[in-house]
Design a protein around this motif. Structure first.
Motif, PDB file in Angstrom:
ATOM      1  N   ARG A 145     -73.764  29.408  36.382  1.00 50.25           N
ATOM      2  CA  ARG A 145     -74.720  28.293  36.304  1.00 50.25           C
ATOM      3  C   ARG A 145     -74.384  27.319  35.180  1.00 50.25           C
ATOM      4  NH1 ARG A 145     -79.158  29.644  34.291  1.00 50.25           N
ATOM      5  NH2 ARG A 145     -80.112  27.692  34.947  1.00 50.25           N
ATOM      6  N   THR A 146     -74.871  26.105  35.335  1.00 47.61           N
ATOM      7  CA  THR A 146     -74.936  25.137  34.231  1.00 47.61           C
ATOM      8  C   THR A 146     -76.308  25.351  33.603  1.00 47.61           C
ATOM      9  OG1 THR A 146     -73.656  23.570  35.555  1.00 47.61           O
ATOM     10  CG2 THR A 146     -74.860  22.675  33.655  1.00 47.61           C
ATOM     11  N   PRO A 147     -76.395  25.577  32.275  1.00 50.78           N
ATOM     12  CA  PRO A 147     -77.711  25.872  31.700  1.00 50.78           C
ATOM     13  C   PRO A 147     -78.685  24.688  31.813  1.00 50.78           C
ATOM     14  CG  PRO A 147     -76.026  25.698  29.968  1.00 50.78           C
ATOM     15  CD  PRO A 147     -75.319  25.586  31.281  1.00 50.78           C
ATOM     16  N   TRP A 148     -79.963  24.994  31.845  1.00 50.33           N
ATOM     17  CA  TRP A 148     -80.996  23.945  31.824  1.00 50.33           C
ATOM     18  C   TRP A 148     -80.835  23.114  30.555  1.00 50.33           C
ATOM     19  CZ3 TRP A 148     -83.956  22.188  35.485  1.00 50.33           C
ATOM     20  CH2 TRP A 148     -84.438  23.021  36.495  1.00 50.33           C
ATOM     21  N   HIS A 149     -80.906  21.813  30.700  1.00 51.48           N
ATOM     22  CA  HIS A 149     -80.838  20.931  29.525  1.00 51.48           C
ATOM     23  C   HIS A 149     -81.288  19.540  29.915  1.00 51.48           C
ATOM     24  CE1 HIS A 149     -77.138  20.003  31.726  1.00 51.48           C
ATOM     25  NE2 HIS A 149     -77.151  18.830  31.126  1.00 51.48           N
ATOM     26  N   PHE A 150     -81.549  18.716  28.901  1.00 53.69           N
ATOM     27  CA  PHE A 150     -81.606  17.275  29.163  1.00 53.69           C
ATOM     28  C   PHE A 150     -80.583  16.594  28.270  1.00 53.69           C
ATOM     29  CE2 PHE A 150     -85.674  15.997  26.502  1.00 53.69           C
ATOM     30  CZ  PHE A 150     -85.118  16.547  25.362  1.00 53.69           C
ATOM     31  N   SER A 206     -63.320  24.038  44.425  1.00 54.39           N
ATOM     32  CA  SER A 206     -63.916  23.566  43.175  1.00 54.39           C
ATOM     33  C   SER A 206     -64.957  22.498  43.469  1.00 54.39           C
ATOM     34  CB  SER A 206     -62.839  22.953  42.274  1.00 54.39           C
ATOM     35  OG  SER A 206     -62.395  23.877  41.328  1.00 54.39           O
ATOM     36  N   ARG A 207     -66.059  22.557  42.745  1.00 58.21           N
ATOM     37  CA  ARG A 207     -67.093  21.516  42.865  1.00 58.21           C
ATOM     38  C   ARG A 207     -66.726  20.408  41.873  1.00 58.21           C
ATOM     39  NH1 ARG A 207     -72.364  21.501  39.511  1.00 58.21           N
ATOM     40  NH2 ARG A 207     -70.657  20.729  38.242  1.00 58.21           N
ATOM     41  N   VAL A 208     -66.006  19.402  42.380  1.00 60.38           N
ATOM     42  CA  VAL A 208     -65.500  18.341  41.495  1.00 60.38           C
ATOM     43  C   VAL A 208     -66.489  17.173  41.511  1.00 60.38           C
ATOM     44  CG1 VAL A 208     -63.571  16.792  41.027  1.00 60.38           C
ATOM     45  CG2 VAL A 208     -63.132  19.047  42.012  1.00 60.38           C
TER      46      VAL A 208
HETATM   47  O1  LIG Z   1     -71.977  19.229  36.557  1.00 57.37           O
HETATM   48  C1  LIG Z   1     -72.791  19.974  36.013  1.00 57.37           C
HETATM   49  O2  LIG Z   1     -73.030  21.122  36.403  1.00 57.37           O
HETATM   50  C2  LIG Z   1     -73.546  19.475  34.824  1.00 57.37           C
HETATM   51  C3  LIG Z   1     -73.438  18.008  34.648  1.00 57.37           C
HETATM   52  C4  LIG Z   1     -74.487  17.453  33.744  1.00 57.37           C
HETATM   53  O3  LIG Z   1     -75.301  18.132  33.212  1.00 57.37           O
HETATM   54  C5  LIG Z   1     -74.508  16.020  33.516  1.00 57.37           C
HETATM   55  O4  LIG Z   1     -73.620  15.297  34.006  1.00 57.37           O
HETATM   56  O5  LIG Z   1     -75.444  15.557  32.830  1.00 57.37           O
END
Ligand SMILES: O=C(O)CCC(=O)C(=O)O
Length: 332
Positions: free
Chosen positions: A176-181, A278-280
């Motif tokens: 996963r990509t962690p939760w963030h802003f 890959s998820r590009v």
């Molecule tokens: O691609 C992702 O999983 C994260 C990208 C992201 O958080 C962003 O571009 O702000």
């Protein structure tokens, strides 16, 4: 105006002290950052992604003129973005322009990392930033008047500059990509900041599409959650708070040509990539012309000086690497 980095809560323990600048490169930043994601640890089955469509790929000139054409937003779309902090727009790019972008990004990734990002379960999140100055084709996608205009319209500001371009490849098996802003990340003293996240292929749910919590102000629910520089506690606690408060999350596939735009106060995440491709994506961030760099960027701001050479904390954010992308004076 807010000094965004003040919003990160500090504690005295070293794990909470993010005040030092990042002292490694951009790829090291991403390797660190995805290590903060709370994954369940189970090995998921990898599925085959659908073949990419076999279509005519446009020439460079055709892409440049396509991306200079306006994309008109309705008032309802702008209102949706302001309320929810994100919007997904279909047909921003033609299918051919997207597949041309993918081929170029894959070549750049191969050159830099000496691996084919589409071969095997490599589990890594690869990133390349500030590519446009050295690559005429990428320049068309990054300085695109179409994207600049959409960004300025969504933010309702007269002019936007580029913060950076960010090639992101979430490889097969990467979590996963962690939760963030992004307000944590970009050391800018404005909330007039938007990221255009441009998938370079269709993204089914199994590939981990970027997913958005909404409405915009749900970030207030997690203001009190303390960011931690190691471990998965921050990501886990944000998930728990959102769950407890029944926060809505838009996790939907991306069609070929669909692009999302998210505000720097929008909380977002992405699931793991459980496909064999890959998820590009290309993520371009734009901000209101006239914004300044905050007085105290942190390690969460990563390699920001590379994106704004010779700009110091407190200065107007306007280096030669931050051109105005809208309104357009000269065609890219
Ligand atoms: O691609 C992702 O999983 C994260 C990208 C992201 O958080 C962003 O571009 O702000």
């Amino acid at each position: 105006m807010t000094n965004s980095n003040k919003k990160l809560k500090y504690k005295t323990s070293d794990n909470f002290d993010i005040s030092k600048p990042w002292d490694k490169d951009n790829q090291a930043w991403w390797d660190w950052y995805v290590s903060l994601a709370d994954n369940d640890g189970k090995q998921s089955e990898i599925i085959n992604a659908d073949p990419l469509p076999n279509i005519v790929i446009p020439s460079n000139d055709e892409v440049i003129s396509e991306l200079a054409e306006p994309y008109y937003l309705t008032n309802d779309q702008i209102d949706f973005f302001k309320k929810n902090g994100f919007i997904k727009l279909k047909r921003v790019f033609s299918p051919g322009a997207v597949l041309k972008l993918r081929a170029e990004l894959i070549n750049l990734l191969k050159e830099e990392f000496k691996v084919d990002p589409d071969k095997g379960a490599q589990n890594r999140f690869l990133s390349l930033e500030v590519i446009w100055p050295y690559n005429a084709l990428l320049r068309a996608y990054v300085l695109s008047p179409r994207l600049g205009q959409i960004s300025a319209d969504l933010l309702t500001v007269p002019a936007v500059r580029l913060y950076h371009d960010n090639v992101l490849a979430k490889q097969t098996g990467c979590g996963r990509t962690p939760w963030h802003f992004d307000d944590h990340h970009f050391p800018l003293d404005t909330n007039d900041v938007v990221t255009a996240w441009i998938p370079a292929q269709p993204i089914p749910l199994e590939m981990g599409p970027l997913s958005f919590a909404y409405p915009l102000d749900v970030h207030k629910l997690v203001n009190a959650v303390t960011f931690e520089k190691t471990g998965t506690g921050y990501d886990r606690r944000v998930s728990e708070v959102f769950l407890k408060n029944n926060v809505s999350v838009n996790e939907t596939p991306f069609e070929l040509g669909e692009v999302s735009f998210h505000h720097n106060l929008n909380f977002h995440t992405a699931s793991s990539n459980r496909t064999n491709r890959s998820r590009v994506a290309l993520a371009n961030t734009y901000y209101r012309d006239g914004a300044r760099v905050v007085h105290a960027p942190t390690m969460v701001s990563g390699d920001w000086q590379k994106f704004m050479p010779n700009v110091k904390p407190g200065d107007i954010a306007a280096s030669p690497l931050n051109p105005i992308c809208w309104p357009v004076k000269n065609k890219p």
